[in-house]
Motif scaffolding. Structure first.
Motif, PDB file in Angstrom:
ATOM      1  N   MET A  27      21.189  24.718  -5.269  1.00 34.39           N
ATOM      2  CA  MET A  27      22.183  25.361  -6.115  1.00 34.39           C
ATOM      3  C   MET A  27      22.225  24.735  -7.492  1.00 34.39           C
ATOM      4  O   MET A  27      22.454  25.409  -8.488  1.00 34.39           O
ATOM      5  N   ALA A  28      21.974  23.414  -7.557  1.00 36.91           N
ATOM      6  CA  ALA A  28      21.999  22.751  -8.857  1.00 36.91           C
ATOM      7  C   ALA A  28      20.813  23.169  -9.708  1.00 36.91           C
ATOM      8  O   ALA A  28      20.882  23.158 -10.928  1.00 36.91           O
ATOM      9  N   LYS A  29      19.715  23.535  -9.056  1.00 35.29           N
ATOM     10  CA  LYS A  29      18.494  23.826  -9.806  1.00 35.29           C
ATOM     11  C   LYS A  29      18.276  25.307 -10.044  1.00 35.29           C
ATOM     12  O   LYS A  29      17.277  25.683 -10.645  1.00 35.29           O
ATOM     13  N   THR A  30      19.149  26.130  -9.539  1.00 36.24           N
ATOM     14  CA  THR A  30      18.942  27.560  -9.690  1.00 36.24           C
ATOM     15  C   THR A  30      20.100  28.189 -10.445  1.00 36.24           C
ATOM     16  O   THR A  30      21.187  27.624 -10.513  1.00 36.24           O
ATOM     17  N   GLU A  31      19.824  29.320 -11.011  1.00 40.63           N
ATOM     18  CA  GLU A  31      20.854  30.041 -11.757  1.00 40.63           C
ATOM     19  C   GLU A  31      21.428  31.123 -10.866  1.00 40.63           C
ATOM     20  O   GLU A  31      20.688  31.853 -10.228  1.00 40.63           O
ATOM     21  N   ASP A  32      22.740  31.197 -10.826  1.00 39.34           N
ATOM     22  CA  ASP A  32      23.379  32.213  -9.990  1.00 39.34           C
ATOM     23  C   ASP A  32      23.404  33.523 -10.753  1.00 39.34           C
ATOM     24  O   ASP A  32      24.078  33.659 -11.761  1.00 39.34           O
ATOM     25  N   VAL A  33      22.637  34.501 -10.306  1.00 38.48           N
ATOM     26  CA  VAL A  33      22.618  35.805 -10.969  1.00 38.48           C
ATOM     27  C   VAL A  33      23.380  36.832 -10.154  1.00 38.48           C
ATOM     28  O   VAL A  33      23.386  38.013 -10.484  1.00 38.48           O
ATOM     29  N   GLY A  34      23.996  36.364  -9.075  1.00 39.76           N
ATOM     30  CA  GLY A  34      24.859  37.234  -8.291  1.00 39.76           C
ATOM     31  C   GLY A  34      24.154  38.477  -7.799  1.00 39.76           C
ATOM     32  O   GLY A  34      23.059  38.408  -7.249  1.00 39.76           O
ATOM     33  N   GLU A  35      24.795  39.604  -8.037  1.00 40.61           N
ATOM     34  CA  GLU A  35      24.271  40.850  -7.490  1.00 40.61           C
ATOM     35  C   GLU A  35      23.075  41.383  -8.271  1.00 40.61           C
ATOM     36  O   GLU A  35      22.468  42.382  -7.875  1.00 40.61           O
ATOM     37  N   ARG A  36      22.746  40.726  -9.392  1.00 48.17           N
ATOM     38  CA  ARG A  36      21.562  41.156 -10.142  1.00 48.17           C
ATOM     39  C   ARG A  36      20.301  40.504  -9.591  1.00 48.17           C
ATOM     40  O   ARG A  36      19.243  40.586 -10.193  1.00 48.17           O
ATOM     41  N   PHE A  37      20.434  39.831  -8.451  1.00 54.13           N
ATOM     42  CA  PHE A  37      19.311  39.045  -7.933  1.00 54.13           C
ATOM     43  C   PHE A  37      18.012  39.840  -7.844  1.00 54.13           C
ATOM     44  O   PHE A  37      16.975  39.426  -8.353  1.00 54.13           O
ATOM     45  N   ALA A  38      18.073  41.006  -7.215  1.00 51.61           N
ATOM     46  CA  ALA A  38      16.849  41.793  -7.019  1.00 51.61           C
ATOM     47  C   ALA A  38      16.239  42.184  -8.365  1.00 51.61           C
ATOM     48  O   ALA A  38      15.033  42.071  -8.567  1.00 51.61           O
ATOM     49  N   ASP A  39      17.100  42.599  -9.309  1.00 50.98           N
ATOM     50  CA  ASP A  39      16.634  42.970 -10.650  1.00 50.98           C
ATOM     51  C   ASP A  39      15.948  41.801 -11.336  1.00 50.98           C
ATOM     52  O   ASP A  39      14.865  41.930 -11.897  1.00 50.98           O
ATOM     53  N   GLU A  40      16.630  40.641 -11.298  1.00 47.86           N
ATOM     54  CA  GLU A  40      16.109  39.468 -11.998  1.00 47.86           C
ATOM     55  C   GLU A  40      14.795  39.006 -11.376  1.00 47.86           C
ATOM     56  O   GLU A  40      13.853  38.663 -12.082  1.00 47.86           O
ATOM     57  N   ALA A  62      15.842  42.747  -0.348  1.00 43.79           N
ATOM     58  CA  ALA A  62      14.950  41.636  -0.060  1.00 43.79           C
ATOM     59  C   ALA A  62      13.637  42.143   0.530  1.00 43.79           C
ATOM     60  O   ALA A  62      12.549  41.684   0.180  1.00 43.79           O
ATOM     61  N   GLN A  63      13.745  43.107   1.415  1.00 48.33           N
ATOM     62  CA  GLN A  63      12.560  43.683   2.045  1.00 48.33           C
ATOM     63  C   GLN A  63      11.654  44.327   0.991  1.00 48.33           C
ATOM     64  O   GLN A  63      10.442  44.137   0.981  1.00 48.33           O
ATOM     65  N   THR A  64      12.261  45.081   0.055  1.00 46.85           N
ATOM     66  CA  THR A  64      11.488  45.726  -0.995  1.00 46.85           C
ATOM     67  C   THR A  64      10.789  44.705  -1.865  1.00 46.85           C
ATOM     68  O   THR A  64       9.622  44.863  -2.235  1.00 46.85           O
ATOM     69  N   LEU A  65      11.505  43.638  -2.195  1.00 43.03           N
ATOM     70  CA  LEU A  65      10.909  42.592  -3.027  1.00 43.03           C
ATOM     71  C   LEU A  65       9.694  42.002  -2.325  1.00 43.03           C
ATOM     72  O   LEU A  65       8.638  41.804  -2.930  1.00 43.03           O
ATOM     73  N   LEU A  66       9.842  41.734  -1.028  1.00 43.31           N
ATOM     74  CA  LEU A  66       8.735  41.152  -0.276  1.00 43.31           C
ATOM     75  C   LEU A  66       7.542  42.105  -0.268  1.00 43.31           C
ATOM     76  O   LEU A  66       6.397  41.684  -0.406  1.00 43.31           O
ATOM     77  N   GLU A  67       7.827  43.402  -0.144  1.00 45.94           N
ATOM     78  CA  GLU A  67       6.736  44.375  -0.143  1.00 45.94           C
ATOM     79  C   GLU A  67       6.027  44.425  -1.485  1.00 45.94           C
ATOM     80  O   GLU A  67       4.850  44.761  -1.572  1.00 45.94           O
ATOM     81  N   GLU A  68       6.756  44.114  -2.559  1.00 48.61           N
ATOM     82  CA  GLU A  68       6.131  44.077  -3.887  1.00 48.61           C
ATOM     83  C   GLU A  68       5.427  42.752  -4.143  1.00 48.61           C
ATOM     84  O   GLU A  68       4.897  42.515  -5.216  1.00 48.61           O
ATOM     85  N   GLY A  69       5.477  41.858  -3.159  1.00 54.82           N
ATOM     86  CA  GLY A  69       4.798  40.577  -3.306  1.00 54.82           C
ATOM     87  C   GLY A  69       5.647  39.548  -4.022  1.00 54.82           C
ATOM     88  O   GLY A  69       5.139  38.589  -4.585  1.00 54.82           O
ATOM     89  N   ILE A  70       6.964  39.756  -4.040  1.00 53.11           N
ATOM     90  CA  ILE A  70       7.867  38.816  -4.702  1.00 53.11           C
ATOM     91  C   ILE A  70       8.479  37.913  -3.637  1.00 53.11           C
ATOM     92  O   ILE A  70       9.076  38.391  -2.676  1.00 53.11           O
ATOM     93  N   ALA A  71       8.269  36.622  -3.813  1.00 59.02           N
ATOM     94  CA  ALA A  71       8.733  35.688  -2.799  1.00 59.02           C
ATOM     95  C   ALA A  71      10.242  35.510  -2.877  1.00 59.02           C
ATOM     96  O   ALA A  71      10.785  35.148  -3.912  1.00 59.02           O
TER      97      ALA A  71
END
Ligand SMILES: [Zn+2]
Length: 146
Positions: free
Chosen positions: A86-99, A122-131
């Motif tokens: 949490m200290a090393k990441t930025e909280d983008v809230g509900e924009r997570f998938a977009d970001e 999350a599933q869509t992101l994984l299908e696009e190859g986004i970890a």
């Protein structure tokens, strides 16, 4: 305290000490800033970076984090790991998938982000190859950290 490098219309350079840039501007506008050599009030600020005066009035040192009694239970280790993430990441809230998608396609700066995504997102992101990985957070922890 700001130390500004100032110069009068006659080219005399001198230092002026002000509480802030605003204080300098106010005093200058009021004709209160004058050259110590010729008393000229046509003072200009030289374009040198003002430095902080830490000589007399030191700002209070940052309160060091009070170390919590070392607890090496699996729960405590997990909580420390979560806090580190949490200290090393930025909280983008509900924009997570977009970001996440923007970063993946180079439209946003690469950085660590966290936020909420639905299972479908999350599933869509994984299908696009986004970890992405999900990190269940206890609600209490969220509240104490934000
Ligand atoms: Zn002067």
């Amino acid at each position: 305290m700001k130390v500004l490098n100032l110069q009068c219309a006659h080219g005399h350079g001198f230092e002026g000490w002000f509480a802030s840039n605003e204080a300098f501007e106010t005093q200058l506008a009021g004709g209160l800033v004058s050259c110590p050599i010729c008393s000229d009030t046509a003072i200009t600020k030289l374009l040198t970076a003002p430095r902080l005066n830490l000589g007399s009035a030191k700002p209070p040192a940052e309160t060091p984090a009070v170390p919590v009694a070392e607890n090496n239970s699996p729960e405590a280790r997990w909580m420390r790991a979560v806090r580190e993430v949490m200290a090393k990441t930025e909280d983008v809230g509900e924009r997570f998938a977009d970001e996440a998608r923007k970063m993946h396609y180079g439209e946003a700066e690469e950085r660590g982000i966290r936020g909420q995504a639905t299972r479908e997102e999350a599933q869509t992101l994984l299908e696009e190859g986004i970890a992405v990985f999900s990190l269940p957070l206890p609600p209490a922890l969220k509240e104490t950290l934000q």
